[in-house]
Design an enzyme around this catalytic site. Structure first.
Site, PDB file in Angstrom:
ATOM      1  N   SER A 135     -12.302  44.587  17.539  1.00  0.00           N
ATOM      2  CA  SER A 135     -12.664  45.289  18.782  1.00  0.00           C
ATOM      3  C   SER A 135     -13.396  44.333  19.712  1.00  0.00           C
ATOM      4  O   SER A 135     -14.079  43.411  19.239  1.00  0.00           O
ATOM      5  CB  SER A 135     -13.588  46.473  18.453  1.00  0.00           C
ATOM      6  OG  SER A 135     -14.133  47.017  19.642  1.00  0.00           O
ATOM      7  N   TYR A 148     -21.451  49.431  14.097  1.00  0.00           N
ATOM      8  CA  TYR A 148     -20.035  49.191  14.413  1.00  0.00           C
ATOM      9  C   TYR A 148     -19.843  47.769  14.940  1.00  0.00           C
ATOM     10  O   TYR A 148     -18.983  47.015  14.453  1.00  0.00           O
ATOM     11  CB  TYR A 148     -19.575  50.213  15.445  1.00  0.00           C
ATOM     12  CG  TYR A 148     -18.115  50.100  15.831  1.00  0.00           C
ATOM     13  CD1 TYR A 148     -17.117  50.574  14.976  1.00  0.00           C
ATOM     14  CD2 TYR A 148     -17.727  49.536  17.045  1.00  0.00           C
ATOM     15  CE1 TYR A 148     -15.773  50.478  15.336  1.00  0.00           C
ATOM     16  CE2 TYR A 148     -16.388  49.443  17.403  1.00  0.00           C
ATOM     17  CZ  TYR A 148     -15.410  49.924  16.545  1.00  0.00           C
ATOM     18  OH  TYR A 148     -14.085  49.831  16.893  1.00  0.00           O
TER      19      TYR A 148
END
Ligand SMILES: NC(=O)c1ccc[n+]([C@@H]2O[C@H](COP(=O)([O-])OP(=O)(O)OC[C@H]3O[C@@H](n4cnc5c(N)ncnc54)[C@H](OP(=O)(O)O)[C@@H]3O)[C@@H](O)[C@H]2O)c1
Length: 259
Positions: A135, A148
């Site tokens: 990501s 995350y």
């Protein structure tokens, strides 16, 4: 690489980006196997034209065994897409170490287990491809998304190292760094999500990137530019910016509304 006829395993394919990507690859003529925990949802995505191998990627032995089942079902394996992932917001009070452990188990160790399930056979064959879905969140730390972002940063770093290790042995590593995509994962996110794209758009971009042998696929373009520039921002400026966002209640994970 030629997608048509390729044998491709996609993890995290019961919903979201993985489901859309598996569908896109099957539409382009790939022979696809899909995995996630929810077998019913997998069967729905498969629609009778993909092999379904339910799996929890945090279980190392089960993941390695699943790799074998995938190779049996497809008659071998050309590409593994390591897409299974999770996200939730992080708060500094009360501190929650378990949330970190859970994120790292899925987002980092889940990918590592899947690599263990496919890399030895690819090395033995002298060919193959590992596609890791990380990501742009891995590019810099953001308040509210520490668990995350730290895992995705680790995954990008791991994939970059692995690319060098595996290239001389004929195994290609590609890194996918999406910006915001409309899925179950972002449905939980109430922070501003600039340039968000739909899952089918993400799937087409990823499939194109795989086909074009791109080392790194980052999308959408405005998010790529923003996050690549963010990487260049000096630490002091990034600290000021993120502290201001946190002060205003805008976190990587959520917007804290007054009242
Ligand atoms: N959406 C975004 O904006 C965005 C942006 C950048 C990167 N990504 C990445 O894209 C990937 C897909 O996310 P998404 O947005 O499509 O979210 P999603 O719809 O929630 O999909 C996540 C997938 O991972 C599977 N999964 C979760 N934990 C698992 C486990 N322990 N074992 C096996 N499968 C597991 C889920 O299926 P089950 O629950 O059935 O197991 C589901 O199929 C993730 O790696 C995510 O970090 C997403």
């Amino acid at each position: 690489m030629e997608i048509f006829g390729a044998r491709i395993w996609v993890t995290g394919a019961s919903t979201g980006i993985g489901a859309a990507l598996a569908t896109e690859l099957a539409d382009r003529g790939a022979r696809v196997a899909i995995s996630a925990r929810n077998a019913e949802q997998l069967a729905e995505v498969a629609g009778g034209r993909m092999a379904v191998v339910p799996l929890d990627v945090t279980d190392r032995a089960a993941t390695v065994a699943a790799g074998e089942r995938v190779r049996e079902a497809l008659g071998g394996l050309d590409v593994a897409v390591l897409n299974a992932g999770t996200w939730s917001s992080f708060h500094v009070e009360p501190w929650d170490s378990q949330l970190f452990a859970d994120h790292l188990q899925v987002n980092v160790m889940g990918a590592v287990h899947t690599m263990e399930a496919v890399v030895p056979q690819m090395l033995a064959a002298g060919r193959g491809r590992v596609v890791g879905v990380a990501s742009v969140a891995g590019y810099r730390g953001l308040p509210g998304s520490e668990a995350y972002n730290a895992g995705k940063a680790a995954l990008i770093n791991l994939l970059e190292g692995l690319r060098g290790s595996l290239a001389p042995r004929g195994v290609v590593v590609q890194i996918i760094n999406p910006g915001f995509v409309t899925t179950r994962l972002t449905d939980r996110n109430t922070c501003p999500m600039p340039f968000k794209v739909e899952a089918d758009v993400a799937a087409r971009t990823i499939a194109d990137g795989i086909a074009r042998d791109k080392a790194e696929v980052v999308f959408p373009v405005p998010m790529m530019v923003a996050m690549k520039l963010a990487r260049l921002l000096p630490v002091r400026a990034w600290t000021r910016l993120t502290a201001e966002l946190a002060r205003r209640g805008v976190h990587g994970g959520q917007t804290r509304r007054a009242g």
